[in-house]
Design a protein around this motif. Structure first.
Motif, PDB file in Angstrom:
ATOM      1  N   VAL A  97      10.113 113.609  28.538  1.00  0.00           N
ATOM      2  CA  VAL A  97       9.825 112.188  28.810  1.00  0.00           C
ATOM      3  C   VAL A  97      11.026 111.316  28.464  1.00  0.00           C
ATOM      4  CG1 VAL A  97       8.427 110.231  28.078  1.00  0.00           C
ATOM      5  CG2 VAL A  97       7.328 112.427  28.569  1.00  0.00           C
ATOM      6  N   LEU A  98      11.626 111.542  27.314  1.00  0.00           N
ATOM      7  CA  LEU A  98      12.772 110.732  26.894  1.00  0.00           C
ATOM      8  C   LEU A  98      13.948 110.885  27.855  1.00  0.00           C
ATOM      9  CD1 LEU A  98      12.721 111.222  23.015  1.00  0.00           C
ATOM     10  CD2 LEU A  98      12.228 109.122  24.285  1.00  0.00           C
ATOM     11  N   ALA A 129      13.914 111.989  31.011  1.00  0.00           N
ATOM     12  CA  ALA A 129      13.588 111.475  32.342  1.00  0.00           C
ATOM     13  C   ALA A 129      13.640 109.948  32.370  1.00  0.00           C
ATOM     14  CB  ALA A 129      12.196 111.964  32.751  1.00  0.00           C
ATOM     15  N   THR A 130      13.097 109.306  31.330  1.00  0.00           N
ATOM     16  CA  THR A 130      13.098 107.835  31.270  1.00  0.00           C
ATOM     17  C   THR A 130      14.509 107.283  31.161  1.00  0.00           C
ATOM     18  OG1 THR A 130      10.936 107.909  30.169  1.00  0.00           O
ATOM     19  CG2 THR A 130      12.168 105.847  30.044  1.00  0.00           C
ATOM     20  N   LEU A 131      15.313 107.911  30.302  1.00  0.00           N
ATOM     21  CA  LEU A 131      16.691 107.449  30.144  1.00  0.00           C
ATOM     22  C   LEU A 131      17.480 107.642  31.431  1.00  0.00           C
ATOM     23  CD1 LEU A 131      18.929 106.332  28.347  1.00  0.00           C
ATOM     24  CD2 LEU A 131      19.385 108.677  27.580  1.00  0.00           C
ATOM     25  N   SER A 132      17.253 108.740  32.152  1.00  0.00           N
ATOM     26  CA  SER A 132      17.955 108.981  33.420  1.00  0.00           C
ATOM     27  C   SER A 132      17.606 107.905  34.443  1.00  0.00           C
ATOM     28  CB  SER A 132      17.580 110.362  33.958  1.00  0.00           C
ATOM     29  OG  SER A 132      17.969 111.381  33.067  1.00  0.00           O
ATOM     30  N   TRP A 133      16.328 107.576  34.523  1.00  0.00           N
ATOM     31  CA  TRP A 133      15.896 106.506  35.447  1.00  0.00           C
ATOM     32  C   TRP A 133      16.562 105.191  35.075  1.00  0.00           C
ATOM     33  CZ3 TRP A 133      11.770 106.286  39.273  1.00  0.00           C
ATOM     34  CH2 TRP A 133      11.436 104.996  39.667  1.00  0.00           C
ATOM     35  N   TYR A 134      16.514 104.840  33.800  1.00  0.00           N
ATOM     36  CA  TYR A 134      17.077 103.577  33.334  1.00  0.00           C
ATOM     37  C   TYR A 134      18.566 103.476  33.658  1.00  0.00           C
ATOM     38  CZ  TYR A 134      18.834 100.066  30.070  1.00  0.00           C
ATOM     39  OH  TYR A 134      19.468  98.985  29.509  1.00  0.00           O
ATOM     40  N   LEU A 135      19.321 104.521  33.373  1.00  0.00           N
ATOM     41  CA  LEU A 135      20.763 104.484  33.616  1.00  0.00           C
ATOM     42  C   LEU A 135      21.079 104.384  35.105  1.00  0.00           C
ATOM     43  CD1 LEU A 135      22.038 107.170  31.058  1.00  0.00           C
ATOM     44  CD2 LEU A 135      22.262 104.678  30.913  1.00  0.00           C
ATOM     45  N   ALA A 136      20.336 105.122  35.939  1.00  0.00           N
ATOM     46  CA  ALA A 136      20.587 105.066  37.381  1.00  0.00           C
ATOM     47  C   ALA A 136      20.306 103.671  37.935  1.00  0.00           C
ATOM     48  CB  ALA A 136      19.739 106.109  38.098  1.00  0.00           C
ATOM     49  N   VAL A 137      19.264 103.014  37.419  1.00  0.00           N
ATOM     50  CA  VAL A 137      18.958 101.648  37.864  1.00  0.00           C
ATOM     51  C   VAL A 137      20.038 100.683  37.388  1.00  0.00           C
ATOM     52  CG1 VAL A 137      17.343  99.725  37.606  1.00  0.00           C
ATOM     53  CG2 VAL A 137      16.471 102.047  38.006  1.00  0.00           C
ATOM     54  N   GLU A 138      20.436 100.811  36.118  1.00  0.00           N
ATOM     55  CA  GLU A 138      21.450  99.913  35.571  1.00  0.00           C
ATOM     56  C   GLU A 138      22.798 100.072  36.255  1.00  0.00           C
ATOM     57  OE1 GLU A 138      21.222  97.444  33.146  1.00  0.00           O
ATOM     58  OE2 GLU A 138      19.099  97.751  33.627  1.00  0.00           O
ATOM     59  N   LEU A 139      23.097 101.287  36.696  1.00  0.00           N
ATOM     60  CA  LEU A 139      24.359 101.525  37.395  1.00  0.00           C
ATOM     61  C   LEU A 139      24.305 101.082  38.858  1.00  0.00           C
ATOM     62  CD1 LEU A 139      25.262 105.044  35.945  1.00  0.00           C
ATOM     63  CD2 LEU A 139      26.424 102.872  35.466  1.00  0.00           C
ATOM     64  N   GLY A 140      23.152 100.633  39.298  1.00  0.00           N
ATOM     65  CA  GLY A 140      23.016 100.131  40.665  1.00  0.00           C
ATOM     66  C   GLY A 140      22.962 101.217  41.717  1.00  0.00           C
ATOM     67  N   ILE A 141      22.616 102.443  41.331  1.00  0.00           N
ATOM     68  CA  ILE A 141      22.562 103.539  42.298  1.00  0.00           C
ATOM     69  C   ILE A 141      21.344 103.403  43.190  1.00  0.00           C
ATOM     70  CG2 ILE A 141      22.383 106.049  42.549  1.00  0.00           C
ATOM     71  CD1 ILE A 141      23.853 106.305  39.879  1.00  0.00           C
ATOM     72  N   ASN A 142      20.197 103.079  42.587  1.00  0.00           N
ATOM     73  CA  ASN A 142      18.963 102.937  43.343  1.00  0.00           C
ATOM     74  C   ASN A 142      17.953 102.211  42.468  1.00  0.00           C
ATOM     75  OD1 ASN A 142      16.890 103.151  45.182  1.00  0.00           O
ATOM     76  ND2 ASN A 142      16.838 105.400  45.218  1.00  0.00           N
ATOM     77  N   SER A 143      17.049 101.491  43.105  1.00  0.00           N
ATOM     78  CA  SER A 143      16.013 100.807  42.332  1.00  0.00           C
ATOM     79  C   SER A 143      14.870 101.736  41.949  1.00  0.00           C
ATOM     80  CB  SER A 143      15.456  99.624  43.142  1.00  0.00           C
ATOM     81  OG  SER A 143      14.900 100.089  44.373  1.00  0.00           O
ATOM     82  N   ALA A 144      14.753 102.867  42.629  1.00  0.00           N
ATOM     83  CA  ALA A 144      13.734 103.875  42.298  1.00  0.00           C
ATOM     84  C   ALA A 144      14.392 105.259  42.368  1.00  0.00           C
ATOM     85  CB  ALA A 144      12.553 103.787  43.254  1.00  0.00           C
ATOM     86  N   PRO A 145      15.202 105.597  41.389  1.00  0.00           N
ATOM     87  CA  PRO A 145      16.005 106.843  41.430  1.00  0.00           C
ATOM     88  C   PRO A 145      15.201 108.087  41.044  1.00  0.00           C
ATOM     89  CG  PRO A 145      16.489 105.640  39.423  1.00  0.00           C
ATOM     90  CD  PRO A 145      15.513 104.795  40.189  1.00  0.00           C
ATOM     91  N   ILE A 153      22.287 117.502  29.975  1.00  0.00           N
ATOM     92  CA  ILE A 153      23.317 118.314  29.321  1.00  0.00           C
ATOM     93  C   ILE A 153      23.687 117.749  27.957  1.00  0.00           C
ATOM     94  CG2 ILE A 153      25.751 118.971  29.447  1.00  0.00           C
ATOM     95  CD1 ILE A 153      25.405 119.372  32.427  1.00  0.00           C
ATOM     96  N   LEU A 154      23.826 116.428  27.873  1.00  0.00           N
ATOM     97  CA  LEU A 154      24.305 115.813  26.636  1.00  0.00           C
ATOM     98  C   LEU A 154      23.196 115.586  25.610  1.00  0.00           C
ATOM     99  CD1 LEU A 154      26.765 113.178  28.158  1.00  0.00           C
ATOM    100  CD2 LEU A 154      27.325 115.395  27.135  1.00  0.00           C
ATOM    101  N   LEU A 155      22.003 115.251  26.077  1.00  0.00           N
ATOM    102  CA  LEU A 155      20.941 114.858  25.152  1.00  0.00           C
ATOM    103  C   LEU A 155      19.872 115.931  24.959  1.00  0.00           C
ATOM    104  CD1 LEU A 155      19.889 112.559  23.373  1.00  0.00           C
ATOM    105  CD2 LEU A 155      18.651 111.681  25.374  1.00  0.00           C
ATOM    106  N   GLY A 156      19.528 116.659  26.034  1.00  0.00           N
ATOM    107  CA  GLY A 156      18.442 117.630  25.974  1.00  0.00           C
ATOM    108  C   GLY A 156      18.532 118.619  24.821  1.00  0.00           C
TER     109      GLY A 156
END
Length: 353
Positions: free
Chosen positions: A30-31, A33-49, A154-157
């Motif tokens: 959960v942690l 997956a949530t962090l991955s979504w947050y970073l992708a949105v903040e980086l402007g890659i997609n609004s629903a990554p 890779i870095l956090l898991g």
């Protein structure tokens, strides 16, 4: 579910409590997956990554310490699949025939990126998804989302509640040893008949599953050793993992003859009466079986089995009664084979201590 994790005990009605490893595994997933979504949105890659979340869902469902290796495999698979679909969209029209070409190319490419010997399905998934969404910029977007998700995995898991593989494998080996001890003790008390009683079919099935456990342990031991190469927090566990590995190897080497032994004893127990050549079948190999059991259980616990092996050798050298039948001779031969493998283990790991 972690391959190295221990499941909770079954509860009547089909439900069982969650184990600590399962709770930690869920929180880890959960942690990340949530962090991955947050970073992708903040980086402007997609609004629903969605693609950024998938590496955590699929990669962290296995051994957490193995997440970096699985993440790199996933990245390679995504790049191959996206590349195949991008080329197909450039040179072929979107049609059923083109899809067949994409799937065929994706399958052939998946053979290049094998995980545990199996083709990587991620190549096919990425190729079909990108081909089915012929929108400009989508291939690049999918690659970037996966990069974010894989980087987090890779870095956090591996740093979030990483299990100690030597402790988990040792616990599973102890469970196998306890079940084996109970089974052989029952066979020793009733050497001339099958120790099943009521519910014979169910108990036979449970005993059959017992012999698969050493092979599963050996497989997961190999996975854990490879996982430690990627782990910063558990590299010092390599020595402890080797010690557990020696005992797992002993369990695996003795599983086949012990399986044969129990099958022979159950077959003898199912007979209505002993044959003419089995006049002493009732005596059976009970004393030798009990001596070998003590030596094996001691060795699987990590203790020096020298003394119980010596006692079993003395009993084995006495041989059976002069008129012992072929069945007793076969059982004695199987037990002596187990004793030889125990001797190999003792010489390799306890001689000179």
């Amino acid at each position: 579910m972690s391959v190295l994790g221990r499941l909770g005990r079954p509860v009547p009605g089909g439900l069982r409590p969650l184990s600590v490893q399962e709770v930690r595994g869920g929180a880890r997933m959960v942690l990340c997956a949530t962090l991955s979504w947050y970073l992708a949105v903040e980086l402007g890659i997609n609004s629903a990554p969605i693609a950024a979340v998938l590496p955590a869902v699929f990669t962290l469902s296995g051994i957490p310490l193995w997440a970096p290796r699985l993440g790199l495999y996933r990245l390679g698979s995504v790049l191959l699949g996206v590349g195949i679909a991008a080329l197909a969209l450039r040179w072929l029209p979107v049609s059923t025939l083109s899809l067949a070409v994409v799937v065929s190319a994706g399958y052939l490419a998946s053979l290049l990126v094998r995980i545990d010997g199996a083709p990587s399905q991620q190549v096919l998934v990425s190729a079909v998804l990108v081909f089915g969404v012929p929108v400009s910029g989508y291939p690049e977007q999918r690659v970037l989302e996966n990069l974010v998700g894989i980087a987090v995995v890779i870095l956090l898991g591996p740093l979030l509640w990483p299990p100690d593989p030597s402790r988990l494998l040792s616990g599973r080996l102890d469970a196998y040893r306890d079940r084996l001890d109970r089974l052989l003790a029952e066979l020793g008390r009733h050497p001339g008949r099958a120790p099943l009683g009521q519910g014979a079919g169910q108990k036979a099935g449970q005993a059959g599953g017992l012999w698969q456990q050493p092979h599963d342990l050996a497989r997961d031991l190999d996975r854990a050793r490879r996982a430690l190469r990627w782990s910063v927090t558990h590299r010092r566990s390599a020595a402890a993992l080797d010690e557990v590995g020696y005992r797992i190897q002993l369990a695996e080497r003795t599983a086949a003859p012990l399986h044969c032994l129990t099958a022979q004893l159950r077959a003898a127990g199912g007979q209505a009466a002993a044959g003419p050549g089995d006049a002493h079948a009732g005596e059976g190999p009970g004393p030798l079986l009990d001596a070998v059991r003590h030596a094996l259980i001691r060795a699987l616990a990590g203790a020096d089995p020298t003394e119980p092996i010596a006692r079993a050798r003395v009993i084995g050298e006495r041989g059976g009664p002069a008129g012992s039948g072929r069945h007793d001779s076969l059982l004695r031969g199987i037990l002596l084979l187990v004793l030889d493998r125990l001797d190999d283990y003792r010489e390799a790991h306890f001689t000179g201590r």
